[in-house]
Design a protein around this motif. Structure first.
Motif, PDB file in Angstrom:
ATOM      1  N   GLN A  68       0.852  -1.044  -0.006  1.00 53.80           N
ATOM      2  CA  GLN A  68      -0.013  -0.005  -0.185  1.00 53.80           C
ATOM      3  C   GLN A  68       0.895   1.375  -0.026  1.00 53.80           C
ATOM      4  O   GLN A  68       0.578   2.159  -0.847  1.00 53.80           O
ATOM      5  CB  GLN A  68      -0.931  -0.097   1.261  1.00 53.80           C
ATOM      6  CG  GLN A  68      -1.857   0.940   1.266  1.00 53.80           C
ATOM      7  CD  GLN A  68      -3.123   0.942   0.059  1.00 53.80           C
ATOM      8  OE1 GLN A  68      -3.522  -0.276  -0.378  1.00 53.80           O
ATOM      9  NE2 GLN A  68      -3.225   2.163  -0.674  1.00 53.80           N
TER      10      GLN A  68
ATOM     11  N   GLU B  75       3.923   1.539  -0.993  1.00 52.31           N
ATOM     12  CA  GLU B  75       4.523   1.511  -2.149  1.00 52.31           C
ATOM     13  C   GLU B  75       3.795   2.346  -3.359  1.00 52.31           C
ATOM     14  O   GLU B  75       4.072   3.245  -4.031  1.00 52.31           O
ATOM     15  CB  GLU B  75       5.308   0.365  -2.821  1.00 52.31           C
ATOM     16  CG  GLU B  75       6.621   0.208  -2.598  1.00 52.31           C
ATOM     17  CD  GLU B  75       6.905  -1.223  -2.805  1.00 52.31           C
ATOM     18  OE1 GLU B  75       6.568  -1.972  -3.953  1.00 52.31           O
ATOM     19  OE2 GLU B  75       7.770  -1.830  -2.045  1.00 52.31           O
ATOM     20  N   LEU B  76       2.437   1.736  -3.031  1.00 54.09           N
ATOM     21  CA  LEU B  76       1.516   2.057  -4.279  1.00 54.09           C
ATOM     22  C   LEU B  76       1.142   3.593  -4.024  1.00 54.09           C
ATOM     23  O   LEU B  76       1.125   4.447  -4.839  1.00 54.09           O
ATOM     24  CB  LEU B  76       0.378   1.418  -4.042  1.00 54.09           C
ATOM     25  CG  LEU B  76      -0.804   1.458  -5.244  1.00 54.09           C
ATOM     26  CD1 LEU B  76      -0.340   0.980  -6.294  1.00 54.09           C
ATOM     27  CD2 LEU B  76      -2.214   0.815  -4.676  1.00 54.09           C
ATOM     28  N   ASP B  77       1.123   4.009  -2.492  1.00 57.32           N
ATOM     29  CA  ASP B  77       0.752   5.431  -2.562  1.00 57.32           C
ATOM     30  C   ASP B  77       1.903   6.243  -2.803  1.00 57.32           C
ATOM     31  O   ASP B  77       1.516   7.315  -3.395  1.00 57.32           O
ATOM     32  CB  ASP B  77       0.650   5.760  -0.872  1.00 57.32           C
ATOM     33  CG  ASP B  77      -0.853   5.114  -0.371  1.00 57.32           C
ATOM     34  OD1 ASP B  77      -1.530   4.724  -1.339  1.00 57.32           O
ATOM     35  OD2 ASP B  77      -1.011   4.941   0.888  1.00 57.32           O
ATOM     36  N   ALA B  78       3.285   5.865  -2.519  1.00 63.90           N
ATOM     37  CA  ALA B  78       4.354   6.492  -3.106  1.00 63.90           C
ATOM     38  C   ALA B  78       4.293   7.006  -4.417  1.00 63.90           C
ATOM     39  O   ALA B  78       4.459   8.083  -4.939  1.00 63.90           O
ATOM     40  CB  ALA B  78       5.704   5.916  -2.531  1.00 63.90           C
ATOM     41  N   ALA B  79       4.058   5.824  -5.328  1.00 63.76           N
ATOM     42  CA  ALA B  79       4.101   5.970  -6.738  1.00 63.76           C
ATOM     43  C   ALA B  79       2.928   7.008  -7.422  1.00 63.76           C
ATOM     44  O   ALA B  79       3.042   7.796  -8.122  1.00 63.76           O
ATOM     45  CB  ALA B  79       4.012   4.416  -7.225  1.00 63.76           C
ATOM     46  N   MET B  80       1.804   6.651  -6.570  1.00 62.39           N
ATOM     47  CA  MET B  80       0.863   7.530  -6.955  1.00 62.39           C
ATOM     48  C   MET B  80       1.172   9.101  -6.682  1.00 62.39           C
ATOM     49  O   MET B  80       0.707   9.972  -7.478  1.00 62.39           O
ATOM     50  CB  MET B  80      -0.531   7.391  -5.962  1.00 62.39           C
ATOM     51  CG  MET B  80      -1.382   6.037  -6.055  1.00 62.39           C
ATOM     52  SD  MET B  80      -2.401   6.162  -7.611  1.00 62.39           S
ATOM     53  CE  MET B  80      -3.955   5.925  -6.797  1.00 62.39           C
ATOM     54  N   LYS B  81       1.654   9.394  -5.440  1.00 65.75           N
ATOM     55  CA  LYS B  81       2.196  10.598  -5.403  1.00 65.75           C
ATOM     56  C   LYS B  81       2.929  11.321  -6.230  1.00 65.75           C
ATOM     57  O   LYS B  81       2.739  12.110  -6.872  1.00 65.75           O
ATOM     58  CB  LYS B  81       2.664  10.499  -3.841  1.00 65.75           C
ATOM     59  CG  LYS B  81       2.606  11.992  -3.099  1.00 65.75           C
ATOM     60  CD  LYS B  81       3.139  11.995  -1.706  1.00 65.75           C
ATOM     61  CE  LYS B  81       2.004  11.401  -0.887  1.00 65.75           C
ATOM     62  NZ  LYS B  81       2.597  11.677   0.704  1.00 65.75           N
ATOM     63  N   GLU B  82       3.880  10.476  -6.702  1.00 62.94           N
ATOM     64  CA  GLU B  82       4.933  10.773  -7.419  1.00 62.94           C
ATOM     65  C   GLU B  82       4.379  11.209  -8.863  1.00 62.94           C
ATOM     66  O   GLU B  82       4.614  12.157  -9.464  1.00 62.94           O
ATOM     67  CB  GLU B  82       5.912   9.642  -7.679  1.00 62.94           C
ATOM     68  CG  GLU B  82       7.354  10.033  -8.348  1.00 62.94           C
ATOM     69  CD  GLU B  82       8.201   8.707  -8.119  1.00 62.94           C
ATOM     70  OE1 GLU B  82       8.798   8.416  -9.096  1.00 62.94           O
ATOM     71  OE2 GLU B  82       8.497   8.192  -6.903  1.00 62.94           O
ATOM     72  N   ALA B  83       3.495  10.318  -9.209  1.00 59.86           N
ATOM     73  CA  ALA B  83       2.717  10.392 -10.564  1.00 59.86           C
ATOM     74  C   ALA B  83       1.893  11.618 -10.483  1.00 59.86           C
ATOM     75  O   ALA B  83       1.927  12.417 -11.569  1.00 59.86           O
ATOM     76  CB  ALA B  83       1.688   9.163 -10.670  1.00 59.86           C
ATOM     77  N   ASP B  84       1.267  11.868  -9.294  1.00 60.93           N
ATOM     78  CA  ASP B  84       0.462  12.873  -9.240  1.00 60.93           C
ATOM     79  C   ASP B  84       1.268  14.369  -9.451  1.00 60.93           C
ATOM     80  O   ASP B  84       0.948  15.421  -9.997  1.00 60.93           O
ATOM     81  CB  ASP B  84      -0.119  13.189  -7.815  1.00 60.93           C
ATOM     82  CG  ASP B  84      -1.525  12.287  -7.824  1.00 60.93           C
ATOM     83  OD1 ASP B  84      -1.878  11.833  -8.924  1.00 60.93           O
ATOM     84  OD2 ASP B  84      -1.952  12.025  -6.661  1.00 60.93           O
TER      85      ASP B  84
ATOM     86  N   GLU C  66       4.363  14.624 -10.822  1.00 55.45           N
ATOM     87  CA  GLU C  66       4.755  14.702 -12.385  1.00 55.45           C
ATOM     88  C   GLU C  66       3.457  15.309 -13.143  1.00 55.45           C
ATOM     89  O   GLU C  66       3.709  16.134 -13.893  1.00 55.45           O
ATOM     90  CB  GLU C  66       4.927  13.329 -12.813  1.00 55.45           C
ATOM     91  CG  GLU C  66       5.935  13.368 -13.703  1.00 55.45           C
ATOM     92  CD  GLU C  66       6.601  11.836 -13.933  1.00 55.45           C
ATOM     93  OE1 GLU C  66       6.372  11.291 -14.882  1.00 55.45           O
ATOM     94  OE2 GLU C  66       7.078  11.222 -12.792  1.00 55.45           O
TER      95      GLU C  66
END
Lengths: 193, 258
Positions: free
Chosen positions: A123, A125-134, A136
């Motif tokens: 979760q 990791e997923l959150d971090a990835a989401m944040k990064e994507a957001d 970007e």
């Protein structure tokens, strides 16, 4: 039985009659009255009974009874100890079962903990990835907006230049002379409005 | 009884139902107090039988008993439990004495059932000695254990005061009648059974002398068989009764209160 004894009595009869004039034995060798009540036989019976009882008592109390008592006690002891051993083994089996169940339960909770941990990690990791994507996406959006703004500003300037040129040309064509500053102010006010 | 029987020799039948109880010397003709007689012989056989069962039979001391050891243990447990239950836990020290009496009586009774055997326990002289021995033991134990309190056995404290002296007289009489009934019960039962068997046996050869024997002989043989079966029962029951009464008297001696 009866005939045999009768024959025996017949043979004895002469002897008895001759030798002993016993009050309890008749002339034919049979019993006179009840043999149980014959006084002259009683001392003999009593004597041998007492001897027998003493011997029997000694044999039984010295040899037989202690021996039987020992055997019975040994058997009782063996049975008791066997029962105790069985009880012991049963307790051990129960303990082993408990340990097994406990181990099973522990393993289960551990597995659950691991599953939960993994889930949480994923979760995160997923959150971090989401944040990064957001982030970007936001950056890209900002950049695009900026580019659009520049383009828009560029277009506005071009419109002003074209309008001023056109207005000067129109003024001169119509025969007037216009100074540049007045035209520019007029164009500016028209473009703004 | 026997004298009458001697007179009636109907059709060649011989009735001597009491001759089986005669004491006969093994050697010689006279019977004095020390002469080895058929009494001696059958008492010796009884002692050997008991020794064989209880000493030889248990010599292996096996944890898993053989048949004879089983019987010995059964007899031991039977009498031990009887003494404990009837006479009380503190009577257990009299167990060897009571066990000796029981084994002697029961083995003598059963030996007496062997044809031609002499039944020592069918004699009042024998059973009277046994009963008097019990009576004396119980009385001595009663006075030694309880002192004068043993006389409380005769004073029925649960009865109304006016009745107590009368009851005391009855109790004292019944106490002194104990050895009489104790001994006559055993000897009488055995004597009667053996005499009846002998009477029927005397009828059995009637078929040799008379036509009616065709009916009488099978009947008497049947009767002998039936009485013999009954006597097997009596042999054990009388030994049991003698022993349990001994235990009851012993309980009275140890705990005289009613």
């Amino acid at each position: 039985m009866a005939t045999e004894t009768a024959a025996a009595h017949g043979a004895e009869a002469a002897g008895h009659a001759a030798e002993s004039a016993s009050a309890c034995v008749g002339p034919s060798g049979g019993a006179v009255g009840l043999p149980q009540l014959c006084g002259e036989w009683m001392p003999n019976q009593i004597f041998w009974l007492v001897v027998t009882l003493i011997v029997l008592f000694l044999i039984l109390s010295r040899v037989a009874l202690p021996r039987i008592a020992t055997v019975l006690a040994a058997r009782k002891g063996a049975i008791t100890s066997d029962l105790a051993a069985a009880e012991d083994l049963k307790a051990k089996a129960v303990a082993a079962e408990d340990a097994y169940n406990k181990a099973l339960a522990d393993a289960r909770t551990e597995a659950q903990a691991i599953v939960a941990q993994n889930k949480a990690e994923m979760q995160a990791e997923l959150d971090a990835a989401m944040k990064e994507a957001d982030a970007e996406i936001a950056a890209k959006t900002a950049e695009s907006e900026k580019a659009i703004g520049e383009i828009r500003a560029g277009a506005m300037d071009s419109v002003k230049v074209v309008a001023t040129d056109t207005a000067e040309a129109l003024v001169s064509a119509l025969g007037g002379s216009a100074d540049a500053a007045t035209v520019k102010a007029a164009v500016d006010s028209r473009v703004k409005g | 009884m026997a004298t009458e029987a001697h007179g009636e020799e109907a059709g060649g039948l011989v009735f001597h139902p009491m001759d089986q109880f005669m004491v006969e010397p093994l050697f010689g003709a006279d019977v004095s107090w020390y002469t080895p007689t058929n009494v001696t012989l059958w008492m010796l056989i009884a002692v050997l039988t008991i020794t064989g069962l209880l000493v030889v039979g248990t010599s292996r001391r096996a944890l898993v008993p053989s048949r004879s050891q089983s019987v010995a243990e059964l007899a031991y447990g039977f009498i031990y439990k009887m003494v404990e239950d009837v006479a009380g836990k503190d009577a257990v020290k009299f167990f060897p004495y009571i066990f000796t009496l029981f084994m002697f009586i029961v083995v003598s009774n059963f030996l007496g059932l062997i044809p031609m055997a002499f039944t020592t326990t069918s004699h009042i002289a024998v059973t009277a000695v046994l009963a008097v021995a019990v009576f004396v033991t119980v009385t001595v134990v009663g006075f030694v254990k309880n002192g004068a309190g043993f006389l409380g056995l005769f004073w029925v404290s649960s009865a109304p005061l006016a009745l107590r002296p009368i009851l005391a007289v009855i109790e004292i009489i019944s106490y002194f009648v104990r050895p009489v009934s104790h001994s006559i019960r055993l000897a009488g039962n055995l004597m009667a059974g053996h005499a009846v068997i002998k009477v029927f046996a005397a009828f059995a050869p009637l078929i040799l002398f008379s036509g009616i024997g065709i009916l009488v002989t099978p009947l008497s043989i049947l009767a002998i068989t039936a009485i013999y079966a009954l006597e097997i029962l009596v042999a054990f029951i009388q030994a049991y009764v003698f022993t349990i009464l001994t235990c009851v008297y012993l309980r009275d001696a140890l705990h005289p209160s009613h």
